[in-house]
Design a protein around this motif. Structure first.
Motif: not given
Length: 316
Positions: A88-104
């Motif tokens: 939903a957000v990627l279709e709206d906003l340009p992303v310059q970097a991605i952080k991955i923490g604990f995702v479960g």
């Protein structure tokens, strides 16, 4: 009497009023668990990213049951919910970097790997926290999935020396503990070009944080060990690093700024409950009643000239 507005951390550019509408913060997509204590997780990510000048796009992957004394449990979202939030957000906003923490869960790791594959020109900073609070069989499944699916897409892996050692070099048989380059070589074998190893013990109550590739140390910073236990330091550092990279800084400069930022967050840390100390990620917004010591940063002489952040394309 008018009061002076607080200043943001060094390295953050504040535009003049006339230029404010022509600039906008870099968008940073972060995947992490909600932390109701405010110590780490998405709370740390959002606050740190905003504090160093980024715009956080926060995807909730689950929720901790925790307070400032420790983590008791975790409740994971299903992978479809994680995917739908991100898309939903990627279709709206340009992303310059991605952080991955604990995702479960391994399922969430798989979902995130599919998303990052579609954005293979966007740098990925992955943080591996200490999971000793979790069940052994869950830890093994999680780390196996992370190793196979996300590390090949990771531009920079961030983690504490002991955590990365146990994970990446479980059969280490050296007479001394592995150095940052040893860990970076193990990460490189899994597809990671750069590793930021934190908390390497040094004599006389100091620790070292080292940015390394398999071939050389790219920069290091020596810090005095705080006589305290903190919650959320790793999330704070990795989120700040991601936002600084997203803002266009080279990896060497971004790492130095992120480590300096973390050091000042810890120096201003506070104990909101009965447990550990929480970094003050908005320390710069507080009134300054005294002189502050300069925080240690990566020695500029040790960083590689022109060092830039690579994309996470798995062909590296």
């Amino acid at each position: 009497m008018a009061t002076q507005a607080p200043s943001p951390p060094s390295g953050i550019i504040v535009p003049e009023d006339g230029a404010a509408q022509e600039t906008s913060p870099a968008c940073v997509l972060t995947f992490n668990a909600s932390d109701p204590s405010g110590a780490g997780g998405l709370t740390a990510d959002i606050t740190a990213i905003a504090s160093v000048g980024g715009h956080p796009m926060a995807v909730v992957t689950g929720a901790y049951e925790r307070d400032t004394t420790g983590i008791f449990d975790h409740f994971s979202f299903d992978d479809e919910a994680v995917t739908d939030q991100a898309q939903a957000v990627l279709e709206d906003l340009p992303v310059q970097a991605i952080k991955i923490g604990f995702v479960g869960s391994p399922e969430n790791i798989s979902a995130i790997a599919r998303i990052t594959t579609d954005y293979d020109e966007v740098p990925v900073i992955a943080y591996m926290p200490n999971l000793s609070w979790w069940h052994d069989e869950l830890i093994d499944a999680y780390m196996d999935a992370f190793e196979n699916l996300l590390l090949p897409q990771t531009s920079v892996l961030v983690g504490n020396h002991s955590t990365l050692w146990r994970w990446l070099l479980p059969d280490w048989a050296g007479s001394s503990s592995p150095c940052a380059r040893d860990i970076a070589r193990a990460a490189s074998a899994l597809g990671v070009p750069y590793t930021l190893v934190t908390g390497i013990p040094l004599p006389e109550q100091f620790v070292e944080n080292v940015l390394a590739s398999p071939h050389e140390v790219l920069g290091s910073g020596k810090y005095e060990l705080f006589d305290a236990t903190f919650c959320g330091a790793g999330d704070t550092l990795s989120a700040a690093l991601t936002a600084l990279v997203a803002s266009g800084n080279g990896l060497g400069e971004a790492t130095g700024e992120a480590l300096s930022y973390l050091d000042r967050c810890l120096s201003a840390g506070f104990r909101p409950g009965m447990g550990h100390i929480v970094p003050d990620r908005m320390f710069w917004a507080q009134s300054d009643d005294g002189d502050e010591e300069e925080a240690a940063t990566i020695d500029e002489a040790q960083t590689i000239e022109g060092f830039v952040m690579p994309p996470h394309d798995t062909k590296h």
